[in-house]
Design a protein around this motif. Sequence first.
Motif, short mmCIF file in Angstrom:
data_model
loop_
_atom_site.label_atom_id
_atom_site.label_comp_id
_atom_site.label_asym_id
_atom_site.label_seq_id
_atom_site.Cartn_x
_atom_site.Cartn_y
_atom_site.Cartn_z
N LEU A 47 1.04 -1.07 0.02
CA LEU A 47 -0.10 -0.06 0.20
C LEU A 47 0.80 1.18 0.21
O LEU A 47 0.53 2.08 -0.74
N LEU A 48 2.10 1.31 0.72
CA LEU A 48 2.75 2.28 0.71
C LEU A 48 3.50 2.40 -0.60
O LEU A 48 3.74 3.83 -1.08
N THR A 49 3.96 1.46 -1.35
CA THR A 49 4.49 1.66 -2.72
C THR A 49 3.42 2.30 -3.49
O THR A 49 3.78 3.40 -4.17
N MET A 50 2.10 1.87 -3.56
CA MET A 50 1.07 2.60 -4.25
C MET A 50 0.77 4.04 -4.00
O MET A 50 0.86 4.95 -4.72
N LYS A 51 1.08 4.45 -2.56
CA LYS A 51 0.86 5.79 -2.20
C LYS A 51 1.79 6.56 -2.53
O LYS A 51 1.53 7.72 -3.24
N TYR A 52 3.08 6.27 -2.54
CA TYR A 52 4.26 7.11 -2.79
C TYR A 52 4.52 7.33 -4.31
O TYR A 52 4.97 8.27 -5.06
N GLN A 53 4.02 6.20 -5.15
CA GLN A 53 3.90 6.36 -6.55
C GLN A 53 3.08 7.14 -6.96
O GLN A 53 3.33 7.99 -7.90
N ARG A 54 1.82 7.08 -6.59
CA ARG A 54 0.93 8.13 -6.86
C ARG A 54 1.31 9.69 -6.72
O ARG A 54 1.05 10.61 -7.19
N LEU A 55 2.05 9.55 -5.37
CA LEU A 55 2.61 11.16 -5.10
C LEU A 55 3.67 11.59 -5.97
O LEU A 55 4.32 12.48 -5.79
N GLY A 56 4.14 10.71 -6.75
CA GLY A 56 5.23 10.86 -7.68
C GLY A 56 6.61 10.71 -7.06
O GLY A 56 7.86 11.21 -7.74
N ASN A 57 6.86 10.09 -6.11
CA ASN A 57 8.05 9.73 -5.30
C ASN A 57 8.47 8.54 -5.62
O ASN A 57 8.15 7.65 -4.83
N ASP A 58 9.09 8.20 -6.91
CA ASP A 58 9.43 7.09 -7.28
C ASP A 58 10.24 6.27 -6.42
O ASP A 58 10.22 4.99 -6.28
N LEU A 59 11.57 6.97 -5.87
CA LEU A 59 12.58 6.26 -5.18
C LEU A 59 11.76 5.82 -3.98
O LEU A 59 12.15 4.66 -3.48
N VAL A 60 11.12 6.60 -3.15
CA VAL A 60 10.31 5.87 -2.00
C VAL A 60 9.45 4.85 -2.33
O VAL A 60 9.53 3.80 -1.79
N ALA A 61 8.74 4.97 -3.19
CA ALA A 61 7.80 3.76 -3.49
C ALA A 61 8.77 2.59 -4.09
O ALA A 61 8.32 1.52 -3.49
N ALA A 62 9.67 2.84 -4.75
CA ALA A 62 10.50 1.80 -5.29
C ALA A 62 11.46 1.04 -3.73
O ALA A 62 11.50 -0.02 -3.80
N GLY A 63 11.69 2.01 -2.95
CA GLY A 63 12.12 1.44 -1.65
C GLY A 63 11.15 0.45 -0.87
O GLY A 63 11.51 -0.45 -0.29
N PHE A 64 9.91 0.92 -0.98
CA PHE A 64 8.91 0.05 -0.30
C PHE A 64 8.64 -1.11 -0.82
O PHE A 64 8.54 -2.17 -0.42
N LEU A 65 8.80 -1.17 -2.22
CA LEU A 65 8.55 -2.30 -3.02
C LEU A 65 9.81 -3.31 -2.78
O LEU A 65 9.49 -4.57 -2.67
#
Length: 168
Positions: A47-65
């Motif tokens: 869920l955090l991957t999706m949240k931060y991807q939607r916010l445009g924060n790709d590095l954080v999203a990829a980190g959660f993934l």
Amino acid sequence: MRSDTVPATGLAIGGALGMAGTFVASDALRETLWTIDGVGVVVAAALLTMKYQRLGNDLVAAGFLTFLAGESLLLAGNAAGLQASVPSYAGGIALWAAGLVMVSAQATFALWMRLTGLVAALLFTVSALMILWGAPLLPTSAPLPAAGYPFLVLTFIGWIWTLLKPER
């Protein structure tokens, strides 16, 4: 219900049951606690991957993934027991470390959360390397890798606080 309640709950379950599992003597209870912990963390990280991807924060999203991938490896080894889980454990904590570095690399979270995440990442990296170099470490071994867990849980607490704090 706020959309951030589910990942916050998953992180809370993961942190609490993960730490509890480290201290129980019963193999079956430890494996059960760590399995519930793992599922909670995987759901939260997804869920955090999706949240931060939607916010445009790709590095954080990829980190959660990446963290999710590591947790999945840990989850897969739980039923094998401590000794048999060591190969998936080493891979899992290496991915945890990479994910924590990626999440902590940007100023998305408060500095103290980023620092606890980086300390945990360093301790898990050293632990994974020690296992790869033949050290007889189990997931419950002290001082390493056990020293990394409190820093990971403090990082989880920070993420939970960020998710649940009132909007300003």
